[in-house]
Design a protein around this motif. Structure first.
Motif, PDB file in Angstrom:
ATOM      1  N   ILE A 241      38.390  38.918-101.009  1.00 35.56           N
ATOM      2  CA  ILE A 241      37.076  39.476-100.686  1.00 35.56           C
ATOM      3  C   ILE A 241      36.077  38.914-101.691  1.00 35.56           C
ATOM      4  N   GLY A 242      35.182  38.073-101.207  1.00 36.43           N
ATOM      5  CA  GLY A 242      34.182  37.448-102.079  1.00 36.43           C
ATOM      6  C   GLY A 242      34.292  35.934-102.023  1.00 36.43           C
TER       7      GLY A 242
ATOM      8  N   ILE B 203      36.688  36.399 -97.204  1.00 35.13           N
ATOM      9  CA  ILE B 203      35.648  37.147 -96.486  1.00 35.13           C
ATOM     10  C   ILE B 203      34.458  37.306 -97.422  1.00 35.13           C
TER      11      ILE B 203
ATOM     12  N   ARG C 249      26.526  28.585-108.070  1.00 35.58           N
ATOM     13  CA  ARG C 249      25.538  29.613-108.406  1.00 35.58           C
ATOM     14  C   ARG C 249      24.743  29.264-109.676  1.00 35.58           C
TER      15      ARG C 249
ATOM     16  N   LEU D 205      21.435  27.507-109.325  1.00 34.19           N
ATOM     17  CA  LEU D 205      20.330  28.117-108.579  1.00 34.19           C
ATOM     18  C   LEU D 205      19.120  28.437-109.441  1.00 34.19           C
TER      19      LEU D 205
ATOM     20  N   GLY E 146      36.767  37.837-111.924  1.00 35.00           N
ATOM     21  CA  GLY E 146      35.343  37.525-111.996  1.00 35.00           C
ATOM     22  C   GLY E 146      34.522  38.650-112.592  1.00 35.00           C
TER      23      GLY E 146
ATOM     24  N   GLU F  40      30.426  38.148-117.570  1.00 36.01           N
ATOM     25  CA  GLU F  40      29.757  37.550-116.405  1.00 36.01           C
ATOM     26  C   GLU F  40      29.513  36.069-116.646  1.00 36.01           C
TER      27      GLU F  40
ATOM     28  N   VAL G 197      32.657  30.124-115.529  1.00 37.06           N
ATOM     29  CA  VAL G 197      33.961  29.521-115.798  1.00 37.06           C
ATOM     30  C   VAL G 197      35.050  30.591-115.930  1.00 37.06           C
TER      31      VAL G 197
ATOM     32  N   PHE H  73      33.847  31.243-122.002  1.00 37.96           N
ATOM     33  CA  PHE H  73      32.914  30.147-122.277  1.00 37.96           C
ATOM     34  C   PHE H  73      31.766  30.213-121.277  1.00 37.96           C
ATOM     35  N   PHE H  74      30.541  30.014-121.764  1.00 37.83           N
ATOM     36  CA  PHE H  74      29.430  29.824-120.826  1.00 37.83           C
ATOM     37  C   PHE H  74      28.417  28.860-121.413  1.00 37.83           C
TER      38      PHE H  74
HETATM   39  C1  LIG Z   1      21.186  32.308-110.919  1.00 36.27           C
HETATM   40  C2  LIG Z   1      22.439  32.436-111.724  1.00 36.27           C
HETATM   41  C3  LIG Z   1      22.707  31.506-112.718  1.00 36.27           C
HETATM   42  C4  LIG Z   1      23.864  31.618-113.475  1.00 36.27           C
HETATM   43  N1  LIG Z   1      24.100  30.691-114.443  1.00 36.27           N
HETATM   44  C5  LIG Z   1      25.249  30.743-115.152  1.00 36.27           C
HETATM   45  C6  LIG Z   1      25.535  29.786-116.149  1.00 36.27           C
HETATM   46  O1  LIG Z   1      24.747  28.870-116.399  1.00 36.27           O
HETATM   47  N2  LIG Z   1      26.697  29.871-116.823  1.00 36.27           N
HETATM   48  C7  LIG Z   1      27.580  30.883-116.582  1.00 36.27           C
HETATM   49  O2  LIG Z   1      28.627  30.933-117.231  1.00 36.27           O
HETATM   50  N3  LIG Z   1      27.327  31.839-115.648  1.00 36.27           N
HETATM   51  C8  LIG Z   1      26.189  31.789-114.928  1.00 36.27           C
HETATM   52  N4  LIG Z   1      25.931  32.741-113.987  1.00 36.27           N
HETATM   53  C9  LIG Z   1      26.903  33.821-113.768  1.00 36.27           C
HETATM   54  C10 LIG Z   1      27.977  33.381-112.760  1.00 36.27           C
HETATM   55  O3  LIG Z   1      27.383  32.807-111.637  1.00 36.27           O
HETATM   56  C11 LIG Z   1      28.834  34.576-112.389  1.00 36.27           C
HETATM   57  O4  LIG Z   1      29.476  35.049-113.551  1.00 36.27           O
HETATM   58  C12 LIG Z   1      29.874  34.187-111.329  1.00 36.27           C
HETATM   59  O5  LIG Z   1      29.266  33.741-110.157  1.00 36.27           O
HETATM   60  C13 LIG Z   1      30.791  35.366-111.037  1.00 36.27           C
HETATM   61  O6  LIG Z   1      31.701  34.971-110.065  1.00 36.27           O
HETATM   62  P1  LIG Z   1      32.368  36.045-109.076  1.00 36.27           P
HETATM   63  O7  LIG Z   1      33.304  35.276-108.226  1.00 36.27           O
HETATM   64  O8  LIG Z   1      32.849  37.190-109.847  1.00 36.27           O
HETATM   65  O9  LIG Z   1      31.150  36.582-108.207  1.00 36.27           O
HETATM   66  P2  LIG Z   1      30.126  35.820-107.291  1.00 36.27           P
HETATM   67  O10 LIG Z   1      30.113  34.367-107.592  1.00 36.27           O
HETATM   68  O11 LIG Z   1      28.849  36.568-107.380  1.00 36.27           O
HETATM   69  O12 LIG Z   1      30.709  36.010-105.835  1.00 36.27           O
HETATM   70  C14 LIG Z   1      30.818  37.301-105.277  1.00 36.27           C
HETATM   71  C15 LIG Z   1      31.003  37.148-103.792  1.00 36.27           C
HETATM   72  O13 LIG Z   1      31.396  38.397-103.240  1.00 36.27           O
HETATM   73  C16 LIG Z   1      30.682  38.625-102.034  1.00 36.27           C
HETATM   74  N5  LIG Z   1      30.734  40.079-101.782  1.00 36.27           N
HETATM   75  C17 LIG Z   1      30.278  41.095-102.554  1.00 36.27           C
HETATM   76  N6  LIG Z   1      30.594  42.287-101.986  1.00 36.27           N
HETATM   77  C18 LIG Z   1      31.271  42.003-100.839  1.00 36.27           C
HETATM   78  C19 LIG Z   1      31.854  42.793 -99.815  1.00 36.27           C
HETATM   79  N7  LIG Z   1      31.864  44.136 -99.859  1.00 36.27           N
HETATM   80  N8  LIG Z   1      32.443  42.157 -98.755  1.00 36.27           N
HETATM   81  C20 LIG Z   1      32.473  40.811 -98.692  1.00 36.27           C
HETATM   82  N9  LIG Z   1      31.952  40.012 -99.653  1.00 36.27           N
HETATM   83  C21 LIG Z   1      31.361  40.602-100.709  1.00 36.27           C
HETATM   84  C22 LIG Z   1      29.327  38.040-102.329  1.00 36.27           C
HETATM   85  O14 LIG Z   1      28.616  37.796-101.142  1.00 36.27           O
HETATM   86  C23 LIG Z   1      29.751  36.753-103.037  1.00 36.27           C
HETATM   87  O15 LIG Z   1      30.091  35.763-102.093  1.00 36.27           O
HETATM   88  C24 LIG Z   1      24.767  32.668-113.231  1.00 36.27           C
HETATM   89  C25 LIG Z   1      24.488  33.622-112.234  1.00 36.27           C
HETATM   90  C26 LIG Z   1      23.336  33.506-111.485  1.00 36.27           C
HETATM   91  C27 LIG Z   1      23.033  34.513-110.411  1.00 36.27           C
END
Ligand SMILES: Cc1cc2nc3c(=O)[nH]c(=O)nc-3n(C[C@H](O)[C@H](O)[C@H](O)COP(=O)(O)OP(=O)(O)OC[C@H]3O[C@@H](n4cnc5c(N)ncnc54)[C@H](O)[C@@H]3O)c2cc1C
Ligand code: FES
Length: 525
Positions: free
Chosen positions: A133-134, A158, A168, A171, A396, A413, A416, A441-442
Motif C-alpha cells: 500500500i503506497g 496500490i 519526490r 519536486l 518509510g 522522513e 533514501v 542519510f539525506f
Molecule cells: C517536495 C519534497 C522534497 C523532498 N526532498 C527530499 C530530499 O531532498 N531528501 C530526502 O532525503 N527526502 C526528501 N523528501 C522526503 C521523502 O520524499 C520522503 O521521506 C519519502 O518520499 C518517504 O517515502 P514513503 O515511501 O514513506 O512515502 P511516499 O513517498 O510519500 O509515498 C507514500 C505513498 O502512499 C500513498 N498512500 C497514502 N495513503 C494511502 C492509502 N490509504 N491507500 C493507497 N495509497 C496511499 C501515497 O499516494 C503515496 O503514493 C522530500 C519530500 C518532499 C515532499
C-alpha cells in the motif's frame, strides 16, 4: 584523482599507480570506466552512477562495494548490482586481466541474472502474494526488490496517487525551478511494471485493513487478499488553517500534481509567501527565486532549520537565501489572508500571488490505527520492519523502528531511508530475517549548495565545525555527551561517506557473534 578522460585501460596501466582501495578513471573504447584495486584484485566498472550521474571515482570503496558520493547508492564491485538505494540499476562491469605488473581492461561482462529456484525450500515459504500500500519511495523499492530476489507470485502496488512512483525529492528542486523536464520525474517506465508483472493500481485509496483476514478494501469497495502486506503510506503535509485564505491561494507540496500546479502558477507570479522554514519550504524558496519570483519566508523560529541543524547552519542558510533576494520574517506567523494581502503577526502586510506552506508532515497512520496495529508516533516495527501483526510490514515515513546507532526508536522522513527500508522489508517478506541497520542519510539542495547529512540527532550538546560555512566547505558534527550523532557536510562528499561507514562499523562492533557463529545478537548499549 584522475582527470576526466584518463588513461586507455585497454592498453594497460601499471599496477603500482593504483594503491590498495584506490581507484582511477579512464576509458575503454569510448566509455568512461573506473578501475578499482582491492588487495590483489582489480575491478572495472562504469564511471557514472545510474541515479543522477554521480562520479563514482569520487566515491568510497568499502569491501566489495563502491558507494556514490552524491546520494550514497551502493554497488557491488563484483556484479555491478545496485545493492542499496537510491540507485536501482546496475553499473556495467568489465573483465580485468593482469599481465605482469600491468592490468588491462578487456570486454564488458554480461549482466548476471539471479537464478530463480521455483519449488526450492526457500521459495515454498514465500507468501502467496504481496500487496504494497503506497506507490512512493518505499513501495516501489520493495516491489523492485521482490522481483530482483526472484519472487514470482503476484505483487500489487496500490497507490492513492494518480501518477506512477516518481522522484519526490526533485519536486521542490530542479522540477520546480524549471530545470528538470517532466520525463525525469517517473522513477520507472511503464514497461518496468509490465515486464516484472507488478500490478500498479493508481488513483485508489485503501480504506480499511483486516489484519486477521489478511484483506484490504479500497474506498470504492474492491477488496484484495494478501499473503504479506507492506504498509508504505508515507506522510501528508500538516495543514495550517489561516483565516480568510481560500484553497486556491494555499499550496502544499507533496505530490507530482502539487509541483506541476506550483510550477504553472509560478510562471505568471511576481511575489510568493512561503510559510515555514523547513527543508521543503526553503527548497521551494530557492526554486521560485530561480524562476525570478520574489519570495518572502515567514516562520516562527529565529533561524531557518535551527531545530534540525543548529543556529550556525541556520544563519548560513539564511544568508544564502538573503544573498539571492529572499526576505525573511522570522519569529512571525501568518494571521490573515485577504485576497492578495497576507498579514503577519507583527502587523506587516505582504502582497502575494499565492502562499506555499511547508510546515512539516505527519505520518499517514489511519489504516494502521484502524487495523489495531501498534502505533506510537508512527507504526512501531521491529528490527526486521515487521509490525505488531505477523506478515504485515511497514517502511518509510510511517515506520518507527529500533535504530541500532542511536539505540532508540526513530521515525525519519528521508528518501533514501524509505527506499532502503522498502528493500529490506521485501527481503524479510521472503523470510530473510535481515535487520534494518542502515545509517540515516539525506541531502538538501538550495542554489549552489548541497548539504549531505548522515546519522540522526534530535538533540545535541556540542556542535563542531571543521572548515568554513561561509566558504561552503565544511563538516558540522553534532555530538551528545561526546558521542557523534550526526554529521552534515558541504563540498565534502567523501567525508560524508566515510562518516557513514564509521557509523556502520560502530553498529557492527556493538553486535556480537554468538559462539556458534550462526546468529548475531545485539548487546544493549
Ligand atoms: C517536495 C519534497 C522534497 C523532498 N526532498 C527530499 C530530499 O531532498 N531528501 C530526502 O532525503 N527526502 C526528501 N523528501 C522526503 C521523502 O520524499 C520522503 O521521506 C519519502 O518520499 C518517504 O517515502 P514513503 O515511501 O514513506 O512515502 P511516499 O513517498 O510519500 O509515498 C507514500 C505513498 O502512499 C500513498 N498512500 C497514502 N495513503 C494511502 C492509502 N490509504 N491507500 C493507497 N495509497 C496511499 C501515497 O499516494 C503515496 O503514493 C522530500 C519530500 C518532499 C515532499
Ligand atoms: S547520483 Fe549516485 S546516488 Fe545519486
Amino acid at each position: 584523482m584522475e582527470s576526466l578522460g584518463g588513461p586507455d585501460f585497454g592498453k594497460g596501466v601499471p599496477i603500482d599507480g593504483l594503491p590498495d582501495g584506490g581507484m582511477i578513471q579512464g576509458k575503454v573504447g569510448g566509455t568512461d570506466v573506473v578501475l578499482v584495486r582491492r588487495g590483489g584484485e582489480f575491478f572495472a566498472v562504469g564511471a557514472s552512477c545510474p541515479h543522477y550521474g554521480g562520479p563514482l571515482v569520487q566515491g568510497l570503496v568499502l569491501g566489495d562495494e563502491l558507494r556514490c558520493p552524491l546520494h550514497h547508492a551502493c554497488f557491488s564491485l563484483r556484479t555491478g548490482e545496485a545493492l542499496r538505494a537510491p540507485a536501482f540499476d546496475a553499473i556495467p562491469c568489465w573483465r580485468v586481466e593482469r599481465i605482469g605488473e600491468n592490468v588491462f581492461v578487456r570486454e564488458q561482462l554480461p549482466v548476471p541474472i539471479r537464478k530463480q529456484t521455483p519449488g526450492s525450500v526457500e521459495s515454498q515459504k514465500h507468501p502467496a502474494s504481496v500487496v504494497i500500500i503506497g506507490g512512493g519511495a518505499a513501495g516501489l523499492a520493495a516491489a523492485d526488490m521482490l522481483r530482483r530476489e526472484g519472487y514470482d507470485k503476484p505483487v500489487t502496488i496500490i497507490s492513492a496517487d494518480d501518477s506512477a512512483p516518481y522522484d519526490r525529492p526533485n519536486l521542490s528542486k530542479d522540477y520546480l525551478a524549471g530545470t528538470a523536464p517532466d520525463e525525469w520525474i517517473p522513477l520507472r517506465s511503464p514497461d518496468f511494471y509490465a515486464e516484472r508483472h507488478i500490478d500498479l493500481v493508481l488513483n485508489s485509496r485503501v480504506a480499511s485493513l483486516d489484519a486477521k483476514q489478511k484483506r484490504i478494501q479500497l474506498e470504492h469497495g474492491k477488496t484484495y487478499d494478501f499473503g504479506a502486506l507492506l504498509l508504505a503510506t508515507g506522510a501528508d503535509p500538516v495543514k495550517l488553517p489561516v483565516p480568510g485564505a481560500s484553497d486556491s491561494q494555499f499550496h502544499y507540496l507533496r505530490t507530482f500534481a502539487d509541483s506541476r500546479t506550483l510550477a504553472q502558477k509560478a510562471a505568471s507570479a511576481t511575489q510568493v509567501v512561503v510559510v515555514g522554514a523547513s527543508f521543503i519550504a526553503l527548497e521551494v524558496a530557492a526554486s521560485l527565486r530561480a524562476r525570478g519570483v520574489a519570495v518572502h519566508v515567514v516562520a516562527p523560529e529565529q533561524q531557518p532549520l535551527v531545530g534540525v541543524m543548529g543556529p550556525e547552519v541556520g544563519r548560513f542558510i539564511r544568508g544564502l537565501h538573503e544573498a539571492q533576494g529572499v526576505v525573511f520574517h522570522l519569529g512571525e506567523t501568518v494571521t490573515r489572508v485577504d485576497r492578495r494581502n497576507t498579514t503577519l503577526s507583527g502587523g506587516v502586510v505582504l502582497d502575494a500571488d499565492f502562499l506555499v506552506l511547508g510546515v512539516g508532515v505527519q505520518p499517514s497512520l489511519a489504516l494502521a490505527e484502524q487495523a489495531g496495529l501498534r502505533v506510537d508516533r508512527g507504526i512501531v516495527v521491529d528490527e526486521y520492519l515487521e509490525t505488531s501483526a505477523p506478515g504485515i510490514f511497514a517502511a518509510g515515513d510511517i515506520a518507527r523502528w529500533p535504530d541500532p546507532y542511536s539505540g532508540g526508536l526513530v521515525r525519519i522522513e528521508h528518501w533514501v531511508v524509505a527506499q532502503r527500508q522498502g528493500q529490506v522489508a521485501a527481503r524479510n517478506i521472503l523470510g530473510r530475517r535481515e535487520r534494518f541497520a542502515a545509517v540515516p542519510f539525506f541531502w538538501t539542495q538550495q542554489y549552489d549548495v548541497s548539504i549531505k547529512y548522515v546519522g540522526h540527532a534530535e538533540k545535541w550538546d556540542a556542535v563542531d565545525i571543521n572548515g568554513s560555512l561561509e566558504a561552503k566547505d565544511c563538516s558540522v558534527t553534532y555530538k551528545l555527551a561526546g558521542r557523534t550523532l550526526a554529521v552534515a557536510t558541504i563540498s565534502r562528499d567523501l567525508e560524508n561517506l566515510q562518516v557513514e561507514a564509521a557509523m556502520e562499523a560502530s553498529i557492527q562492533a556493538r553486535s556480537t557473534v554468538s559462539p556458534a557463529g550462526s546468529e548475531i545478537s545485539r548487546r544493549t548499549a
